[in-house]
Write a protein that holds these residues in place. Sequence first.
Motif, PDB file in Angstrom:
ATOM      1  N   ASP A 153       0.775  -1.199   0.033  1.00  0.00           N
ATOM      2  CA  ASP A 153      -0.070   0.003  -0.064  1.00  0.00           C
ATOM      3  C   ASP A 153       0.947   1.042   0.122  1.00  0.00           C
ATOM      4  N   PRO A 154       1.277   2.001  -1.157  1.00  0.00           N
ATOM      5  CA  PRO A 154       2.060   3.156  -1.227  1.00  0.00           C
ATOM      6  C   PRO A 154       1.543   4.361  -0.439  1.00  0.00           C
ATOM      7  N   ALA A 155       0.084   4.125  -0.228  1.00  0.00           N
ATOM      8  CA  ALA A 155      -0.624   5.315   0.747  1.00  0.00           C
ATOM      9  C   ALA A 155       0.069   5.571   1.927  1.00  0.00           C
ATOM     10  N   LEU A 156       0.458   4.374   2.611  1.00  0.00           N
ATOM     11  CA  LEU A 156       0.772   4.381   4.006  1.00  0.00           C
ATOM     12  C   LEU A 156       2.140   4.971   3.872  1.00  0.00           C
ATOM     13  N   THR A 157       2.331   5.760   5.305  1.00  0.00           N
ATOM     14  CA  THR A 157       3.655   6.452   5.367  1.00  0.00           C
ATOM     15  C   THR A 157       3.615   6.238   6.808  1.00  0.00           C
ATOM     16  N   PHE A 158       4.930   6.698   7.330  1.00  0.00           N
ATOM     17  CA  PHE A 158       5.315   6.844   8.649  1.00  0.00           C
ATOM     18  C   PHE A 158       5.821   8.731   9.010  1.00  0.00           C
TER      19      PHE A 158
END
Length: 227
Positions: free
Chosen positions: A144-149
Amino acid sequence: MVQSGDEDAGGPSWLKPLLRTVFFVPCKIHVDSSKSECNMYCLDCMEESLCSYCLSLHKDHRVVQIRRSSYHNVIRVSEVAKFIDISCVQTYVINSAKIVFLNGRPQPRPGKGVTNTCEICCRSLLDSFRFCSLGCKLGGMETDPALTFNLRPKPGRDSLYGLESDTSSSPRKLRKTSSAFSRRIEVPISHLEDDATATSRSISPGTPPIVSYRTSKRKGTPHRAPF
């Protein structure tokens, strides 16, 4: 303000080393000292876990403390949320403190009535979360490229104090004020006195007029009434 600043497709550069680090072991350097259990980690050095005596070597570094819950490593939300975005990760309350788990805790048999599980290790979750730990969210970023830290920018001061809505309505207020001033400016000088009188009447219609007694004639000698 401290920023993560080093995120790539796999999260911050210090996250994977943190998740692999072994904690709650005697410090190799201060093994002969009391309370030398390693329960801290330096996000800048990204080396082995630290004990309380090691902190003198990491001044002005980003150091977090790791805790334990049921033999699993956890970290307080108040500490880790300063450096990474932990959204989608379920939080728990232990000893009156909100925490998140570092790594997944596989649960092959979810409880009865469970409708939501971790996308990586299938642990039972509340409906509003997707992952049970920071490690599971890291695994979810691969698909899921929309996830981010990466931390999102904080709202500005205007929106924080609700000034944004006031600003949006201020042009209308200014237009009303400016039009009122323009009408007053366009009034001829000869009519200013009449306008001022009308304005005073509209503000306080029941106020009696002020009478000056200095210009009145002096009364004559008073006469006593006959008996």
